[in-house]
Motif scaffolding. Structure first.
Motif, short mmCIF file in Angstrom:
data_model
loop_
_atom_site.label_atom_id
_atom_site.label_comp_id
_atom_site.label_asym_id
_atom_site.label_seq_id
_atom_site.Cartn_x
_atom_site.Cartn_y
_atom_site.Cartn_z
N GLY A 126 29.44 -112.62 -7.08
CA GLY A 126 27.94 -112.02 -7.37
C GLY A 126 26.89 -113.47 -7.69
N MET A 127 27.27 -114.22 -8.42
CA MET A 127 26.60 -115.47 -8.39
C MET A 127 26.52 -115.83 -7.11
SD MET A 127 25.23 -117.22 -10.78
CE MET A 127 24.60 -119.04 -10.88
N GLY A 128 27.58 -116.10 -6.46
CA GLY A 128 27.33 -116.88 -5.00
C GLY A 128 26.35 -116.12 -3.97
N GLY A 129 26.10 -114.89 -4.22
CA GLY A 129 25.28 -113.98 -3.55
C GLY A 129 23.97 -114.56 -3.84
N LYS A 166 16.17 -104.07 -10.67
CA LYS A 166 15.73 -102.76 -10.14
C LYS A 166 16.79 -102.28 -9.26
CE LYS A 166 11.31 -101.29 -11.17
NZ LYS A 166 11.78 -100.50 -12.51
N VAL A 167 17.26 -103.13 -8.22
CA VAL A 167 18.05 -102.77 -7.30
C VAL A 167 19.70 -102.51 -7.43
CG1 VAL A 167 18.78 -103.34 -4.77
CG2 VAL A 167 16.77 -103.80 -5.49
N SER A 168 20.11 -103.57 -8.36
CA SER A 168 21.42 -103.49 -8.89
C SER A 168 21.57 -103.78 -10.30
CB SER A 168 22.37 -104.29 -7.91
OG SER A 168 23.51 -104.58 -8.40
N PRO A 169 21.44 -102.91 -11.36
CA PRO A 169 21.59 -103.12 -12.68
C PRO A 169 22.87 -103.65 -13.03
CG PRO A 169 20.56 -101.02 -12.17
CD PRO A 169 20.92 -101.35 -10.91
N SER A 170 23.97 -103.31 -12.44
CA SER A 170 25.30 -103.52 -12.85
C SER A 170 25.63 -105.12 -12.54
CB SER A 170 26.18 -102.66 -12.17
OG SER A 170 26.39 -102.85 -10.79
N LEU A 171 25.06 -105.64 -11.67
CA LEU A 171 25.30 -106.79 -10.97
C LEU A 171 24.30 -107.69 -11.83
CD1 LEU A 171 26.44 -108.77 -8.88
CD2 LEU A 171 24.52 -108.45 -7.51
N TYR A 172 23.31 -107.25 -12.30
CA TYR A 172 22.14 -107.97 -13.22
C TYR A 172 22.86 -108.00 -14.41
CZ TYR A 172 18.12 -108.89 -16.08
OH TYR A 172 17.28 -109.40 -16.89
#
Lengths: 191, 196
Positions: free
Chosen positions: A39-42, A93-99
């Motif tokens: 996730g961090m990489g992205g 907004k788009v991906s709360p779980s990744l956030y």
């Protein structure tokens, strides 16, 4: 051919983390699990690419034409800080779980020296044009994400192994990173 | 907390590199020799002390919501001063440190002290904190640089101490990680002994 050389050089030979020593805080901070590392990489791929394009335009059309190159450090870091805020708002907004997963490390991309470092290398040290800068930024970010994910995989394995008392935790992580850097040095013959 | 404690905590109990793991990029990237490590450490110390002074002076004027960007601008101004000064007076060191001088601005140590200490304390304490943290950081960089120089090129501060060239790997990237790993293990060990 030139572009392929830039890509291979930025990902493997002059890897941002393992050979240029940029972005070490997230490298050690979010590398406990492969998933957060990815996730961090992205997030870094996105921020680094946009930041390099914006700073390139800024350097070429504002700093150089007004002859104020000495303002480079200040303007670049402000642009990057603003971009990170933007990514944070979008991701929320788009991906709360990744956030949630990235947590504190998303605002910390501002102080990820890899973003500022790659921008400065592209526009100043190497003097690439816009397309080359963009290619270089994407490749560098992929190199960052790659080493981060590999390192996270190694650390997951490390959890299970029997480490001497004094080396537990951070010290063994550094030695592991050293061995990974040694492995990446093997690529130096390519380009 | 008394004044002496504020100054000395940066050296041992809260050392930026060995204990808090802040500012790792310049720590590993510039310590190919003891003298480079010392130069980087002192440049960082200057920026840290000056930004701590300014942040602690203007802390009441800065609205809470924009404090981080404001701190970054303050830090970036001093980094620019250091960059131009070094370019003019010590061009050799400037060439060696290269990219890592503008990158002082993103050293988490400096922003961390501005946020955690200088924005809450008065100017005298902030100066002491800046000097303590900065010199502790310089000490760590010099130690790491000295070990890498001894193992990698057989000299320290450019003075030859044994024949031969040493193992080049310690001057290159992998050596930096490995030496720092062992130094942190050593510091952990010493601190554990003290607490028992």
């Amino acid at each position: 051919m030139e572009y392929i050389l830039i890509i291979i050089s930025a990902i493997f030979v002059n890897n941002v983390v393992l050979s240029r020593f940029l972005g070490l805080c997230p490298f050690f901070g979010v590398s406990k699990q492969v998933e957060t590392a990815a996730g961090m990489g992205g997030a870094v791929v996105f921020v680094m690419t946009v930041a390099t394009i914006v700073t390139y335009l800024l350097q070429k059309y504002i700093l150089i034409s007004f002859n104020i190159e000495y303002m480079q450090t200040i303007t670049f870091i402000l642009v990057i800080a603003a971009l990170v805020q933007l990514v944070e708002i979008i991701l929320k907004k788009v991906s709360p779980s990744l956030y949630q997963a990235l947590g504190i490390f998303l605002p910390l991309i501002t102080t990820n020296c890899a973003v500022l470092g790659v921008a400065i290398i592209a526009v100043q040290t190497e003097g690439y044009d816009l397309i080359k800068s963009t290619v270089f930024a994407i490749a560098s970010a992929i190199g960052f994400a790659l080493s981060l994910v590999i390192f996270a995989g190694l650390r997951e394995q490390l959890e299970l192994s029997d480490v001497p008392e004094g080396m537990k935790g951070v010290p063994i992580a550094f030695v592991t990173a050293g061995l990974l850097a040694l492995a990446f040095m093997g690529f130096s013959g390519i380009a | 907390m008394n004044k002496l404690k504020i100054f000395t905590k940066g050296f041992f109990s809260e050392n930026a590199v060995f204990v808090m793991l802040l500012g790792l990029c310049p720590t590993l990237g510039t310590t190919t020799s003891a003298i480079n490590g010392l130069g980087m450490g002192l440049a960082t110390t200057f920026v840290l002390v000056m930004s701590n002074i300014v942040v602690s002076l203007v802390k009441k004027q800065i609205p809470d919501k924009v404090r981080i960007p404001a701190f970054i601008v303050i830090i970036a101004s001093f980094v620019t001063i250091v960059e131009l000064t070094m370019q003019a007076y010590v061009p050799d060191l400037y060439d060696v440190l290269g990219l890592f001088i503008p990158l002082i601005v993103v050293n988490c140590l400096i922003l961390g002290r501005a946020e955690a200490f200088a924005s809450k304390n008065n100017i005298i304490d902030s100066v002491l904190d800046g000097f303590g943290m900065g010199l502790g950081f310089s000490m760590a960089l010099t130690m790491l640089g000295a070990v890498r120089e001894i193992l990698g090129s057989g000299s320290v501060f450019n003075i030859k101490i044994y024949e031969g060239d040493g193992a080049l790997v310690f001057v290159l990237a992998p050596g930096a990680f490995i030496v720092l790993g062992y130094l942190i293990a050593l510091v952990n060990r010493l601190q554990k002994r003290k607490s028992i």
